[in-house]
Write a protein that holds these residues in place. Structure first.
Motif, PDB file in Angstrom:
ATOM      1  N   MET A 221       0.843  -1.167   0.000  1.00 30.23           N
ATOM      2  CA  MET A 221       0.000   0.000   0.000  1.00 30.23           C
ATOM      3  C   MET A 221       0.886   1.228   0.000  1.00 30.23           C
ATOM      4  SD  MET A 221      -3.375   0.766   2.062  1.00 30.23           S
ATOM      5  CE  MET A 221      -2.924   1.294   3.677  1.00 30.23           C
ATOM      6  N   GLY A 222       0.329   2.364  -0.374  1.00 28.31           N
ATOM      7  CA  GLY A 222       1.086   3.594  -0.332  1.00 28.31           C
ATOM      8  C   GLY A 222       1.453   4.110  -1.695  1.00 28.31           C
TER       9      GLY A 222
ATOM     10  N   PHE B 107     -10.888   3.809   9.740  1.00 26.63           N
ATOM     11  CA  PHE B 107      -9.747   4.170   8.902  1.00 26.63           C
ATOM     12  C   PHE B 107      -9.699   3.290   7.657  1.00 26.63           C
ATOM     13  CE2 PHE B 107      -5.133   3.826   7.915  1.00 26.63           C
ATOM     14  CZ  PHE B 107      -4.912   5.140   7.564  1.00 26.63           C
ATOM     15  N   GLN B 108      -9.903   1.982   7.833  1.00 31.66           N
ATOM     16  CA  GLN B 108      -9.883   1.084   6.680  1.00 31.66           C
ATOM     17  C   GLN B 108     -11.026   1.411   5.724  1.00 31.66           C
ATOM     18  OE1 GLN B 108      -9.505  -3.124   7.395  1.00 31.66           O
ATOM     19  NE2 GLN B 108      -9.214  -3.518   5.233  1.00 31.66           N
TER      20      GLN B 108
ATOM     21  N   GLU C 285      -3.682  -6.236   6.680  1.00 30.38           N
ATOM     22  CA  GLU C 285      -2.295  -6.092   7.126  1.00 30.38           C
ATOM     23  C   GLU C 285      -1.685  -4.782   6.624  1.00 30.38           C
ATOM     24  OE1 GLU C 285      -2.936  -8.770   4.711  1.00 30.38           O
ATOM     25  OE2 GLU C 285      -4.007  -9.711   6.369  1.00 30.38           O
ATOM     26  N   ALA C 286      -1.949  -4.449   5.374  1.00 29.55           N
ATOM     27  CA  ALA C 286      -1.405  -3.214   4.795  1.00 29.55           C
ATOM     28  C   ALA C 286      -2.014  -1.996   5.486  1.00 29.55           C
ATOM     29  CB  ALA C 286      -1.677  -3.168   3.292  1.00 29.55           C
ATOM     30  N   VAL C 287      -3.312  -2.037   5.715  1.00 33.52           N
ATOM     31  CA  VAL C 287      -3.983  -0.920   6.381  1.00 33.52           C
ATOM     32  C   VAL C 287      -3.461  -0.784   7.809  1.00 33.52           C
ATOM     33  CG1 VAL C 287      -6.206  -0.039   7.201  1.00 33.52           C
ATOM     34  CG2 VAL C 287      -6.014  -1.022   4.906  1.00 33.52           C
ATOM     35  N   ALA C 288      -3.280  -1.902   8.493  1.00 36.82           N
ATOM     36  CA  ALA C 288      -2.764  -1.867   9.868  1.00 36.82           C
ATOM     37  C   ALA C 288      -1.370  -1.255   9.917  1.00 36.82           C
ATOM     38  CB  ALA C 288      -2.756  -3.272  10.473  1.00 36.82           C
ATOM     39  N   ALA C 289      -0.544  -1.542   8.912  1.00 37.50           N
ATOM     40  CA  ALA C 289       0.814  -0.980   8.876  1.00 37.50           C
ATOM     41  C   ALA C 289       0.768   0.536   8.700  1.00 37.50           C
ATOM     42  CB  ALA C 289       1.621  -1.626   7.752  1.00 37.50           C
ATOM     43  N   VAL C 290      -0.094   1.020   7.819  1.00 40.50           N
ATOM     44  CA  VAL C 290      -0.215   2.467   7.619  1.00 40.50           C
ATOM     45  C   VAL C 290      -0.808   3.106   8.873  1.00 40.50           C
ATOM     46  CG1 VAL C 290      -1.354   4.275   6.274  1.00 40.50           C
ATOM     47  CG2 VAL C 290      -0.362   2.308   5.118  1.00 40.50           C
ATOM     48  N   PHE C 291      -1.797   2.448   9.460  1.00 44.29           N
ATOM     49  CA  PHE C 291      -2.404   2.957  10.691  1.00 44.29           C
ATOM     50  C   PHE C 291      -1.329   3.129  11.761  1.00 44.29           C
ATOM     51  CE2 PHE C 291      -4.650   2.860  14.680  1.00 44.29           C
ATOM     52  CZ  PHE C 291      -5.878   3.443  14.433  1.00 44.29           C
ATOM     53  N   ALA C 292      -0.475   2.123  11.934  1.00 46.15           N
ATOM     54  CA  ALA C 292       0.585   2.184  12.943  1.00 46.15           C
ATOM     55  C   ALA C 292       1.558   3.329  12.661  1.00 46.15           C
ATOM     56  CB  ALA C 292       1.327   0.852  13.010  1.00 46.15           C
ATOM     57  N   LEU C 293       1.873   3.570  11.389  1.00 45.05           N
ATOM     58  CA  LEU C 293       2.763   4.681  11.042  1.00 45.05           C
ATOM     59  C   LEU C 293       2.137   6.032  11.381  1.00 45.05           C
ATOM     60  CD1 LEU C 293       4.103   3.592   7.539  1.00 45.05           C
ATOM     61  CD2 LEU C 293       5.442   3.865   9.642  1.00 45.05           C
ATOM     62  N   LEU C 294       0.839   6.145  11.161  1.00 49.01           N
ATOM     63  CA  LEU C 294       0.157   7.422  11.384  1.00 49.01           C
ATOM     64  C   LEU C 294      -0.170   7.670  12.850  1.00 49.01           C
ATOM     65  CD1 LEU C 294      -2.319   7.391   8.377  1.00 49.01           C
ATOM     66  CD2 LEU C 294      -0.263   8.788   8.620  1.00 49.01           C
ATOM     67  N   ASP C 295      -0.412   6.624  13.611  1.00 55.27           N
ATOM     68  CA  ASP C 295      -0.842   6.754  15.009  1.00 55.27           C
ATOM     69  C   ASP C 295       0.340   7.160  15.882  1.00 55.27           C
ATOM     70  OD1 ASP C 295      -2.290   6.644  17.367  1.00 55.27           O
ATOM     71  OD2 ASP C 295      -2.285   4.447  17.468  1.00 55.27           O
TER      72      ASP C 295
ATOM     73  N   ASP D 154      -4.963  15.482  12.924  1.00 55.75           N
ATOM     74  CA  ASP D 154      -3.559  15.815  12.664  1.00 55.75           C
ATOM     75  C   ASP D 154      -2.792  14.607  12.140  1.00 55.75           C
ATOM     76  OD1 ASP D 154      -3.957  18.447  13.422  1.00 55.75           O
ATOM     77  OD2 ASP D 154      -3.304  18.095  15.479  1.00 55.75           O
ATOM     78  N   GLU D 155      -3.090  13.429  12.652  1.00 60.13           N
ATOM     79  CA  GLU D 155      -2.426  12.216  12.159  1.00 60.13           C
ATOM     80  C   GLU D 155      -2.910  11.889  10.740  1.00 60.13           C
ATOM     81  OE1 GLU D 155      -1.639  10.067  16.467  1.00 60.13           O
ATOM     82  OE2 GLU D 155      -3.605   9.854  15.512  1.00 60.13           O
ATOM     83  N   TYR D 156      -4.188  12.055  10.489  1.00 58.23           N
ATOM     84  CA  TYR D 156      -4.766  11.862   9.152  1.00 58.23           C
ATOM     85  C   TYR D 156      -4.111  12.818   8.149  1.00 58.23           C
ATOM     86  CZ  TYR D 156      -8.540  12.949   5.688  1.00 58.23           C
ATOM     87  OH  TYR D 156      -9.278  13.221   4.559  1.00 58.23           O
ATOM     88  N   TRP D 157      -3.827  14.030   8.606  1.00 62.61           N
ATOM     89  CA  TRP D 157      -3.219  15.021   7.729  1.00 62.61           C
ATOM     90  C   TRP D 157      -1.868  14.533   7.197  1.00 62.61           C
ATOM     91  CZ3 TRP D 157      -5.295  18.479   4.953  1.00 62.61           C
ATOM     92  CH2 TRP D 157      -4.498  19.431   4.315  1.00 62.61           C
ATOM     93  N   GLN D 158      -1.159  13.731   7.968  1.00 61.47           N
ATOM     94  CA  GLN D 158       0.110  13.169   7.494  1.00 61.47           C
ATOM     95  C   GLN D 158      -0.128  12.287   6.271  1.00 61.47           C
ATOM     96  OE1 GLN D 158       3.252  13.964   8.706  1.00 61.47           O
ATOM     97  NE2 GLN D 158       1.948  15.488   9.678  1.00 61.47           N
ATOM     98  N   LEU D 159      -1.194  11.511   6.300  1.00 54.25           N
ATOM     99  CA  LEU D 159      -1.539  10.675   5.152  1.00 54.25           C
ATOM    100  C   LEU D 159      -1.807  11.541   3.928  1.00 54.25           C
ATOM    101  CD1 LEU D 159      -2.294   7.897   3.907  1.00 54.25           C
ATOM    102  CD2 LEU D 159      -4.634   8.350   4.695  1.00 54.25           C
ATOM    103  N   VAL D 160      -2.561  12.618   4.125  1.00 59.03           N
ATOM    104  CA  VAL D 160      -2.861  13.534   3.025  1.00 59.03           C
ATOM    105  C   VAL D 160      -1.558  14.102   2.451  1.00 59.03           C
ATOM    106  CG1 VAL D 160      -3.990  15.725   2.416  1.00 59.03           C
ATOM    107  CG2 VAL D 160      -5.155  14.085   3.920  1.00 59.03           C
TER     108      VAL D 160
END
Length: 159
Positions: A1-2, A64-65, A83-93, A103-109
């Motif tokens: 993902m990403g 989030f997913q 698994e991919a979503v969980a990895a991105v979630f962990a990076l953002l959290d 603010d954490e969501y904004w990092q994804l944006v």
């Protein structure tokens, strides 16, 4: 993902000028960028819930997913893979509370914008740490400006 898969059509504006929930949307005659910014914010709040009284709305892992799968499946690969979503979630959290704040969501944006920039204009994406530092500085500047609501309510100033 990403990985970005290209851009889809922009979301259709709401017919009432707002989000359908009584909140104001972009002002009449808003530019595509202004409409896009409203769409980014509205997407978050469309999936967010209040985890406890007195806490700000945020995204649970499931929400989030759903947001990724329904809103970003043309920009991100594997949005249906837990698994991919969980990895991105962990990076953002960043604070480890198992919720994604705005603010954490904004990092994804910011990350997605960097990928789009790279794919469309050939510029190398910035490192994640540089994006985070820039976003933190921008957030602090915006927060300081938000205290002067009168200044924010005067579109067109400075032209």
């Amino acid at each position: 993902m990403g990985q970005s898969q290209g851009s889809g059509a922009p979301p259709a504006p709401h017919s009432d000028g707002g989000d359908g929930g009584g909140r104001p949307g972009p002002p009449p005659g808003a530019s595509p960028l202004e409409r896009g910014l409203h769409a980014v914010v509205d997407a978050f709040y469309g999936y967010a819930t209040v985890p406890a009284p007195g806490r700000a709305p945020s995204l649970s892992p499931g929400a989030f997913q759903r947001l990724l799968h329904r809103e970003l499946s043309r920009q991100l690969t594997d949005t249906g893979a837990s698994e991919a979503v969980a990895a991105v979630f962990a990076l953002l959290d960043a604070n480890g509370d198992r919720r994604i704040s705005f603010d954490e969501y904004w990092q994804l944006v910011a990350w997605i914008c960097q990928v789009i920039r790279h794919r469309r204009y050939g510029e190398a994406p910035a490192a994640a740490t540089a994006i985070a530092a820039t976003a933190a500085t921008a957030a602090a500047t915006i927060a300081a400006a938000a205290t002067d609501t009168a200044a924010l309510a005067r579109p067109g100033d400075g032209e």
